[in-house]
Design an enzyme around this catalytic site. Sequence first.
Site, PDB file in Angstrom:
ATOM      1  N   LYS A 113       0.905  -0.998  -0.181  1.00  0.00           N
ATOM      2  CA  LYS A 113      -0.049  -0.014   0.114  1.00  0.00           C
ATOM      3  C   LYS A 113       0.926   1.147  -0.181  1.00  0.00           C
ATOM      4  O   LYS A 113       2.107   1.095   0.230  1.00  0.00           O
ATOM      5  CB  LYS A 113      -0.996   0.094   1.004  1.00  0.00           C
ATOM      6  CG  LYS A 113      -2.205  -1.070   1.220  1.00  0.00           C
ATOM      7  CD  LYS A 113      -3.064  -0.691  -0.037  1.00  0.00           C
ATOM      8  CE  LYS A 113      -4.209  -1.804  -0.153  1.00  0.00           C
ATOM      9  NZ  LYS A 113      -4.952  -1.844   1.008  1.00  0.00           N
ATOM     10  N   ARG A 147      -4.308 -10.420   3.268  1.00  0.00           N
ATOM     11  CA  ARG A 147      -4.436 -10.507   2.006  1.00  0.00           C
ATOM     12  C   ARG A 147      -3.105  -9.985   1.222  1.00  0.00           C
ATOM     13  O   ARG A 147      -2.831  -8.759   1.484  1.00  0.00           O
ATOM     14  CB  ARG A 147      -5.433  -9.852   1.282  1.00  0.00           C
ATOM     15  CG  ARG A 147      -5.847  -9.520  -0.232  1.00  0.00           C
ATOM     16  CD  ARG A 147      -7.118  -8.664  -0.051  1.00  0.00           C
ATOM     17  NE  ARG A 147      -7.429  -8.399  -1.575  1.00  0.00           N
ATOM     18  CZ  ARG A 147      -8.382  -8.599  -2.160  1.00  0.00           C
ATOM     19  NH1 ARG A 147      -9.436  -9.088  -1.425  1.00  0.00           N
ATOM     20  NH2 ARG A 147      -8.390  -8.380  -3.461  1.00  0.00           N
TER      21      ARG A 147
END
Length: 212
Positions: A160, A194
């Site tokens: 991210k 994830r």
Amino acid sequence: GGESTRPGAAPVSSVEEQARVIPVIERLARTDGLILSIDTWRAETAALAIAAGAHIVNDVHGLQRDPAIAGAAARTGAGLVIMHTGRERARLADPVADQFAFFARSLAIARDAGVSAAQIVLDPGFGFAKETTEANTALMARFGELRALGHPLMVGTSRKRFLGAITGRDPQSRDVATAATSALLRAAGADVFRVHDVAMTFDAVRVADAML
């Protein structure tokens, strides 16, 4: 998933989304031992994906864009990942209070549709309208408070943007930072991860489990 969730990504129609994912699910479903998850916020796509062989529905809008998606999970018994997002809505200043307020609404939708508690996993949505590095790290620091929601917790910090801000690395070079967040979040109570690099994260989580 057949539609990108990146900020600013072009939306696709339901027809295009289904054309992208349903044949892939049908093909993968022929292989024994795979657990398949469909990322969609559309009830129609979710129902078709489950019929094609998907076991889990992952809704990054937390059932609040198309609430009928909860009915698809209820009718079929599919797993349901409900993700928190701050996009396109007013948010509370306190990040954890906003999580609880958002999930209260989402869980009410699921309950009213007949989804059982055992089907539900919650995802706090790292990076989804948590615009600053501080917003994401604050959520990490207080992650343990989310256990009070009473459902398993899934996290998706992998590569991210906020990890790039911390490390200065491009997306393809953020797997070590991802593994670090996964170990920290495992220690705080995360259940499902994830990620892009499964092996590296698996080792990091094993170390956290050994400590715990």
